[in-house]
Design a protein around this motif. Structure first.
Motif, PDB file in Angstrom:
ATOM      1  N   THR A 261      -1.661  -7.147   8.854  1.00  0.00           N
ATOM      2  CA  THR A 261      -1.609  -7.425   7.499  1.00  0.00           C
ATOM      3  C   THR A 261       0.741  -7.645   7.733  1.00  0.00           C
ATOM      4  OG1 THR A 261      -0.717  -5.052   7.404  1.00  0.00           O
ATOM      5  CG2 THR A 261      -2.244  -5.945   6.508  1.00  0.00           C
ATOM      6  N   GLU A 262       0.591  -7.054   8.669  1.00  0.00           N
ATOM      7  CA  GLU A 262       2.571  -7.513   9.267  1.00  0.00           C
ATOM      8  C   GLU A 262       2.097  -9.298   9.528  1.00  0.00           C
ATOM      9  OE1 GLU A 262       6.124  -6.319  12.147  1.00  0.00           O
ATOM     10  OE2 GLU A 262       4.135  -5.412  12.518  1.00  0.00           O
TER      11      GLU A 262
ATOM     12  N   THR B  54       5.557  -6.614   2.800  1.00  0.00           N
ATOM     13  CA  THR B  54       6.788  -6.662   2.007  1.00  0.00           C
ATOM     14  C   THR B  54       6.746  -6.288   0.583  1.00  0.00           C
ATOM     15  OG1 THR B  54       6.292  -7.959   0.837  1.00  0.00           O
ATOM     16  CG2 THR B  54       7.947  -9.173   2.765  1.00  0.00           C
ATOM     17  N   LYS B  55       5.983  -5.184   0.566  1.00  0.00           N
ATOM     18  CA  LYS B  55       5.261  -4.530  -1.080  1.00  0.00           C
ATOM     19  C   LYS B  55       4.345  -3.834   0.272  1.00  0.00           C
ATOM     20  CE  LYS B  55       3.921  -5.654  -4.477  1.00  0.00           C
ATOM     21  NZ  LYS B  55       3.856  -6.351  -5.889  1.00  0.00           N
ATOM     22  N   PRO B  56       4.504  -2.107  -0.683  1.00  0.00           N
ATOM     23  CA  PRO B  56       3.146  -0.923  -0.060  1.00  0.00           C
ATOM     24  C   PRO B  56       1.845  -1.956  -1.128  1.00  0.00           C
ATOM     25  CG  PRO B  56       4.920   0.023  -1.465  1.00  0.00           C
ATOM     26  CD  PRO B  56       5.638  -1.707  -1.661  1.00  0.00           C
ATOM     27  N   LEU B  57       0.786  -1.548  -0.226  1.00  0.00           N
ATOM     28  CA  LEU B  57      -0.605  -2.368   0.045  1.00  0.00           C
ATOM     29  C   LEU B  57      -1.622  -1.656  -0.587  1.00  0.00           C
ATOM     30  CD1 LEU B  57      -1.139  -3.153   3.806  1.00  0.00           C
ATOM     31  CD2 LEU B  57      -0.735  -4.616   1.339  1.00  0.00           C
ATOM     32  N   HIS B  58      -2.222  -1.412  -1.239  1.00  0.00           N
ATOM     33  CA  HIS B  58      -3.916  -0.349  -2.329  1.00  0.00           C
ATOM     34  C   HIS B  58      -4.461  -0.407  -0.778  1.00  0.00           C
ATOM     35  CE1 HIS B  58      -1.506  -0.240  -5.506  1.00  0.00           C
ATOM     36  NE2 HIS B  58      -1.192  -1.498  -5.450  1.00  0.00           N
ATOM     37  N   ILE B  59      -4.831   0.699  -0.478  1.00  0.00           N
ATOM     38  CA  ILE B  59      -6.031   0.210   0.693  1.00  0.00           C
ATOM     39  C   ILE B  59      -7.471   1.718   0.619  1.00  0.00           C
ATOM     40  CG2 ILE B  59      -6.057   1.434   3.135  1.00  0.00           C
ATOM     41  CD1 ILE B  59      -4.109  -0.782   3.009  1.00  0.00           C
ATOM     42  N   VAL B  60      -8.104   0.922   1.080  1.00  0.00           N
ATOM     43  CA  VAL B  60      -9.475   1.008   0.936  1.00  0.00           C
ATOM     44  C   VAL B  60     -10.888   1.082   1.978  1.00  0.00           C
ATOM     45  CG1 VAL B  60     -11.783   0.598  -0.314  1.00  0.00           C
ATOM     46  CG2 VAL B  60     -10.026   0.076  -1.192  1.00  0.00           C
TER      47      VAL B  60
ATOM     48  N   TYR C 214       2.438   4.980   8.809  1.00  0.00           N
ATOM     49  CA  TYR C 214       2.895   4.120   7.609  1.00  0.00           C
ATOM     50  C   TYR C 214       2.698   4.183   6.446  1.00  0.00           C
ATOM     51  CZ  TYR C 214       1.982   0.717  12.441  1.00  0.00           C
ATOM     52  OH  TYR C 214       1.914   0.614  13.245  1.00  0.00           O
ATOM     53  N   PRO C 215       3.126   5.565   5.913  1.00  0.00           N
ATOM     54  CA  PRO C 215       3.730   5.558   4.696  1.00  0.00           C
ATOM     55  C   PRO C 215       3.801   5.288   3.729  1.00  0.00           C
ATOM     56  CG  PRO C 215       4.811   7.331   6.270  1.00  0.00           C
ATOM     57  CD  PRO C 215       3.968   7.044   7.151  1.00  0.00           C
ATOM     58  N   SER C 216       4.932   4.471   4.153  1.00  0.00           N
ATOM     59  CA  SER C 216       5.853   4.013   2.447  1.00  0.00           C
ATOM     60  C   SER C 216       5.282   2.653   2.457  1.00  0.00           C
ATOM     61  CB  SER C 216       7.411   3.455   3.614  1.00  0.00           C
ATOM     62  OG  SER C 216       7.522   2.686   4.291  1.00  0.00           O
ATOM     63  N   LEU C 217       3.876   2.152   3.865  1.00  0.00           N
ATOM     64  CA  LEU C 217       3.422   0.447   3.042  1.00  0.00           C
ATOM     65  C   LEU C 217       1.928   1.154   2.078  1.00  0.00           C
ATOM     66  CD1 LEU C 217       3.911  -1.446   6.678  1.00  0.00           C
ATOM     67  CD2 LEU C 217       5.819  -1.287   5.199  1.00  0.00           C
ATOM     68  N   VAL C 218       1.827   2.156   1.854  1.00  0.00           N
ATOM     69  CA  VAL C 218       0.508   2.460   1.209  1.00  0.00           C
ATOM     70  C   VAL C 218       1.230   2.740  -0.202  1.00  0.00           C
ATOM     71  CG1 VAL C 218      -1.500   4.202   1.276  1.00  0.00           C
ATOM     72  CG2 VAL C 218      -0.118   3.666   3.468  1.00  0.00           C
ATOM     73  N   SER C 219       0.666   2.179  -1.386  1.00  0.00           N
ATOM     74  CA  SER C 219       0.681   2.599  -2.610  1.00  0.00           C
ATOM     75  C   SER C 219      -0.031   3.585  -2.925  1.00  0.00           C
ATOM     76  CB  SER C 219       1.068   1.605  -3.423  1.00  0.00           C
ATOM     77  OG  SER C 219       1.395   1.489  -4.619  1.00  0.00           O
TER      78      SER C 219
ATOM     79  N   ALA D 298       0.537   0.310 -10.229  1.00  0.00           N
ATOM     80  CA  ALA D 298       1.755  -1.114  -9.840  1.00  0.00           C
ATOM     81  C   ALA D 298       2.913  -0.752 -11.199  1.00  0.00           C
ATOM     82  CB  ALA D 298       1.019  -1.713 -10.125  1.00  0.00           C
ATOM     83  N   GLU D 299       2.205  -0.433 -12.047  1.00  0.00           N
ATOM     84  CA  GLU D 299       3.072  -0.086 -13.936  1.00  0.00           C
ATOM     85  C   GLU D 299       4.106   0.907 -12.949  1.00  0.00           C
ATOM     86  OE1 GLU D 299       0.121   0.981 -16.888  1.00  0.00           O
ATOM     87  OE2 GLU D 299      -0.800  -0.921 -16.596  1.00  0.00           O
ATOM     88  N   ARG D 300       3.953   1.887 -12.489  1.00  0.00           N
ATOM     89  CA  ARG D 300       5.084   2.716 -12.368  1.00  0.00           C
ATOM     90  C   ARG D 300       5.946   2.470 -11.706  1.00  0.00           C
ATOM     91  NH1 ARG D 300       0.791   6.452 -12.453  1.00  0.00           N
ATOM     92  NH2 ARG D 300       0.390   6.386 -10.039  1.00  0.00           N
ATOM     93  N   LEU D 301       5.669   1.588 -10.857  1.00  0.00           N
ATOM     94  CA  LEU D 301       6.404   1.159  -9.558  1.00  0.00           C
ATOM     95  C   LEU D 301       7.203  -0.459 -10.419  1.00  0.00           C
ATOM     96  CD1 LEU D 301       4.083   0.854  -5.612  1.00  0.00           C
ATOM     97  CD2 LEU D 301       5.512   2.416  -6.481  1.00  0.00           C
ATOM     98  N   ASP D 302       6.771  -0.704 -11.101  1.00  0.00           N
ATOM     99  CA  ASP D 302       7.354  -1.997 -11.652  1.00  0.00           C
ATOM    100  C   ASP D 302       8.511  -1.319 -12.788  1.00  0.00           C
ATOM    101  OD1 ASP D 302       6.048  -3.962 -10.823  1.00  0.00           O
ATOM    102  OD2 ASP D 302       4.266  -3.626 -12.322  1.00  0.00           O
ATOM    103  N   SER D 303       8.109   0.124 -13.371  1.00  0.00           N
ATOM    104  CA  SER D 303       9.458   0.175 -14.635  1.00  0.00           C
ATOM    105  C   SER D 303      10.469   1.129 -13.494  1.00  0.00           C
ATOM    106  CB  SER D 303       8.254   1.651 -15.172  1.00  0.00           C
ATOM    107  OG  SER D 303       7.458   2.754 -14.684  1.00  0.00           O
TER     108      SER D 303
END
Length: 301
Positions: free
Chosen positions: A104-105, A111-117, A133-138, A296-301
């Protein structure tokens, strides 16, 4: 375990042979990784980590569903699977989490958090990644996770601690064990045949059985309650999915998973075995898409 080439492994992964193969390739610190980055470029990115044996083709149905709903996807074959290198290294969760992190790097996706499955063993890998990498996981979506069975004397990683024994078992019975494992993964026999053909085709490359058995030796797939507990404490929005007829990681572990992970949402998928993203891609997408969109909506707002 000493590297070996098993009977039936009649192909080699080289720069030349990869030219005729599907997907993209990138050299990382441990070896070449086979990946596909697809979908709408402005869509939220969903990164997927698979189980013990599967190549990235496993995700095709889910990828199609997610693209149709505006999401972008990154799939990769873990080392030793698909067309990724059969590395001569310790196959543990650290290796696979490092592969995800470097991939991913290097692709410029952090550059923004990811959605991981993560599904099955991939759930252990994604939880390890999230802890690092908790800050990289949305968001984190866990599907039919391995790791919650109680350790037993007959667990593979216990039986295979001895390198000599592990090598003998892998060479003599590895392909038979692999086919038996694949036969229990899905509910529909036709899909079971498709899955087996997909996996065994990639297992024609040298070092494939070595990679699986070294993983069984070094990546415990039971007794991982603490990893689940630590993941639940991270506060990452988590979605838990499970097939109601999962014979590999049975539904009886759902209550423990909920107690440890504390997921915001959980859902049991009807008429589904162990490999929900492969068996019921539309149903899985129905759960992932609104979960990702809400975050994603919560982050955008």
């Amino acid at each position: 375990m000493k590297f070996f080439v098993a009977s039936g492994e009649d192909r080699r992964l080289t720069p030349e042979s990869r030219q005729a193969l599907r997907g993209s390739f990138i050299e990382l610190s441990d070896g070449v990784t086979h990946y596909e980055l697809k979908g709408p470029e402005d869509g939220e990115l969903v990164v997927m980590a698979g189980g013990l044996t599967i190549p990235l083709f496993y995700w095709d149905g889910l990828v199609t569903e997610l693209h149709a709903r505006g999401l972008r996807t990154l799939t990769c074959s873990a080392y030793g699977r698909g067309y990724s290198d059969r590395v001569r290294a310790r196959y543990d969760e650290a290796l696979f989490a490092r592969q995800l992190a470097e991939l991913t790097e290097r692709l410029g996706l952090t550059t923004k958090p990811l959605h991981i499955v993560g599904t099955s063993m991939g759930a252990v890998v994604t939880m390890t990644y999230a802890a690092q990498y908790p800050s990289l996981v949305s968001t984190l979506t866990i599907v039919g996770p391995a790791g919650l069975a109680k350790p037993r004397p007959a667990d593979p990683h216990r039986l295979l601690r001895n390198d000599l024994l592990a090598g003998v078992v892998a060479r003599m019975r590895g392909r038979r064990i692999l086919q038996g494992h694949l036969g229990h993964n899905v509910r529909d026999p036709e899909l079971g045949t498709k899955l087996t053909d997909m996996v065994l085709e990639a297992f024609r490359f040298e070092g494939s059985l070595y990679a699986v058995f070294d993983t069984l030796q070094h990546l415990p797939l039971s007794g991982r309650d603490e990893l689940f507990r630590q993941t639940g404490a991270l506060g990452i929005p988590t979605l838990l999915l499970w097939g109601d007829e999962d014979n590999v990681t049975p539904l009886i572990h759902l209550s423990a998973a909920r107690a440890l992970l504390k997921p915001q949402e959980h859902h049991v998928i009807p008429r589904c075995g162990h490999m929900a993203p492969f068996e019921r891609p539309r149903h899985v997408a129905d759960q992932i898409v609104p979960f990702v969109a809400a975050r994603a909506e919560r982050l955008d707002s």
